[in-house]
Design an enzyme around this catalytic site. Structure first.
Site, PDB file in Angstrom:
ATOM      1  N   ASN A 132      -7.569 -38.928 -27.964  1.00 58.92           N
ATOM      2  CA  ASN A 132      -6.642 -38.265 -27.042  1.00 58.92           C
ATOM      3  C   ASN A 132      -6.205 -39.336 -26.051  1.00 58.92           C
ATOM      4  OD1 ASN A 132      -5.408 -36.767 -25.065  1.00 58.92           O
ATOM      5  ND2 ASN A 132      -7.122 -35.349 -24.755  1.00 58.92           N
ATOM      6  N   ASN A 145      -6.857 -30.019 -14.312  1.00 59.73           N
ATOM      7  CA  ASN A 145      -5.970 -30.889 -13.551  1.00 59.73           C
ATOM      8  C   ASN A 145      -4.528 -30.601 -13.957  1.00 59.73           C
ATOM      9  OD1 ASN A 145      -5.740 -32.826 -11.610  1.00 59.73           O
ATOM     10  ND2 ASN A 145      -5.757 -34.499 -13.093  1.00 59.73           N
ATOM     11  N   ASP A 201      -8.118 -32.901  -6.400  1.00 57.36           N
ATOM     12  CA  ASP A 201      -9.370 -32.414  -6.976  1.00 57.36           C
ATOM     13  C   ASP A 201      -9.795 -31.121  -6.271  1.00 57.36           C
ATOM     14  OD1 ASP A 201     -12.212 -32.080  -7.460  1.00 57.36           O
ATOM     15  OD2 ASP A 201     -12.143 -34.104  -8.301  1.00 57.36           O
ATOM     16  N   ILE A 218     -11.356 -25.949 -13.592  1.00 54.76           N
ATOM     17  CA  ILE A 218     -11.398 -25.011 -12.467  1.00 54.76           C
ATOM     18  C   ILE A 218     -11.765 -23.613 -12.971  1.00 54.76           C
ATOM     19  CG2 ILE A 218     -10.037 -23.939 -10.617  1.00 54.76           C
ATOM     20  CD1 ILE A 218      -8.270 -26.515 -10.644  1.00 54.76           C
ATOM     21  N   ASN A 220     -15.477 -23.415 -13.883  1.00 58.55           N
ATOM     22  CA  ASN A 220     -16.510 -23.764 -12.898  1.00 58.55           C
ATOM     23  C   ASN A 220     -16.360 -23.168 -11.511  1.00 58.55           C
ATOM     24  OD1 ASN A 220     -18.053 -25.700 -14.540  1.00 58.55           O
ATOM     25  ND2 ASN A 220     -16.110 -26.801 -14.561  1.00 58.55           N
ATOM     26  N   GLU A 249     -10.788 -28.698 -26.904  1.00 60.98           N
ATOM     27  CA  GLU A 249      -9.603 -29.149 -27.648  1.00 60.98           C
ATOM     28  C   GLU A 249      -9.980 -30.135 -28.752  1.00 60.98           C
ATOM     29  OE1 GLU A 249      -8.489 -29.943 -23.725  1.00 60.98           O
ATOM     30  OE2 GLU A 249      -6.479 -29.122 -23.945  1.00 60.98           O
TER      31      GLU A 249
END
Ligand code: ADP
Length: 399
Positions: A10, A211, A283, A329, A332, A379
């Protein structure tokens, strides 16, 4: 004796992520890691499986001056750790498959030429993805190369969600609402089929909140609508990307402020989103603990847009049977999930705070009309499965 393995790559603008899988019925991961900061101050991080230490080390700039260098460094490490491994197939994440590619493809010269033509559609990502393929072709001339597209999962969405209301010729030129994060949605949808088949057969909104962030409405396992459009810039605000803005803002920046298009692009892709609004960080962990008004405003906008899009996507589905969170996000941050779900009983969602706080898989109450779930995405596994499937099909065809 050599051991056939699948490598997945990737390639991002300044990073190269990799995973190594044993070729078996269901790919079993042997190792995973990344080289980040390619071309600047590169670092290698890897998890080499059970019994092996985690690797984290700075590299000389020359060891990863570009994607070819980064791949050589990764391969050196993998050769030392798995001396008998031989890559039979390399699976690549490719951001854009254009109007044509709605499933993974074996990379031939013809496919590569078509993918190059799509680079203007994803100028920040596509050239790096293709550099990763070229580097892997050079390193493994014998291996099958397979491209897996972030757009493919959405390719059968309804025409009404494929168009922009621009003059018709632009549709024919490929200016369409493609949608992205398709490999993640495919994984999550597949997991739902396995663990909650009735939900999978129903009306699901998946929120991929990392992100990069987007949401997708999925009906019976198929994408109906998503928040991203022509590029991975539209929809939700992200770490540094703005998400939806009125295109008139671009005219203003260019005509009134005298900015160049490259400057505007840099603002939209790299200086906006959570970073731009907070002025502190892209972040979410930093923003959650910052405790200053600017950070809170950035989080407020993030949550507001997710709730707004949820309403629109549920309308596109004609109702809602589940909301599923994934991404860094979504998987978590119990606080963000709680803020998104607060007061959504009107749409049938009732969060169980204890389940949410303990990061359970099902985080709605037993009485909630629609379910709320957390499904960690993967993924790389989607790429490895596709690569192995095309390898097996090719072997069967030549047998
Ligand atoms: P990418 O899109 O680069 O793959 P990820 O899916 O890894 O990104 O998500 C990165 C985001 O997840 C960052 O904003 C990070 O702060 C956030 N994140 C990770 N862990 C937590 C956590 N425990 N609480 C809040 N946010 C988290």
């Amino acid at each position: 004796m050599s051991r056939p393995v699948t490598l997945t790559l990737n390639a991002g603008s300044s990073s190269l992520k990799f995973s190594l899988y044993d070729i078996s019925g269901e790919p079993a991961q042997l190792a995973a890691g990344l080289v980040e900061n390619i071309g600047k101050a590169p670092r290698l991080k890897a998890d080499l499986g059970e019994g092996e230490a985690r690797v984290a080390r700075e590299l000389d700039a020359a060891q990863a001056a570009d994607h070819h260098g980064a791949l050589s460094t990764v391969l050196d490490l993998l050769r030392q750790t798995f001396p008998t491994a031989r890559a039979s197939v390399v699976g690549h994440r490719v951001v854009h498959g254009g109007p044509r590619f709605s499933s993974p493809m074996v990379v031939t010269d013809g496919v590569m030429a078509e993918l190059r033509k799509l680079a203007p559609f994803a100028p920040i990502h596509q050239p790096h993805n293709l550099a990763g393929i070229a580097a892997a072709q050079a390193a493994f001339p014998e291996a099958l190369q397979v491209a897996c597209f972030d757009t493919a999962f959405h390719r059968h969405h309804p025409k009404a969600n494929d168009v922009f209301a621009l003059p018709r010729e632009y549709y024919d030129k490929g200016i369409r609402r493609y949608g992205f994060h398709g490999l993640s949605y495919e994984y999550v949808s597949g997991e739902l089929k396995r663990i909650a088949p009735l939900i999978h057969a129903g009306r699901v909104v998946v929120a991929h909140l990392g992100n990069g962030a987007s949401m997708c409405a999925i009906l019976d396992g198929r994408s109906v609508a998503s928040t991203m459009g022509f590029t991975a810039l539209d929809g939700l605000p992200m770490g540094t990307r703005c998400g939806q803005v009125d295109p008139g803002v671009i005219f203003y920046m260019v005509q009134q402020e005298g900015r160049t298009i490259d400057e505007v692009r840099d603002i939209f892709y790299n200086k906006s989103g959570l970073l731009g609004l907070s002025g502190i960080s892209n972040d979410m962990r930093v923003l959650e603990s910052a405790g200053v008004p600017e950070a809170n405003e950035a989080i407020d906008y993030f949550v507001f847009r997710i709730r707004r899009e949820l309403g629109g996507l549920a309308a596109a589905l004609g109702g809602l049977d589940a909301l599923v969170f994934c991404g860094g996000i979504g998987e978590n941050s119990r606080k963000i999930r709680r803020r998104i779900c607060d007061g959504l009983d009107w749409i049938g969602l009732e969060l169980d705070h204890d389940r949410n706080d303990s990061n359970a898989r099902v985080i709605s109450t037993d009485f909630s009309r629609a379910r709320i779930m957390v499904v960690p995405t993967n993924e790389e596994l989607v790429i490895a499965r596709a690569a192995q499937r095309l390898l097996a099909e090719g072997q069967a065809a030549t047998a």
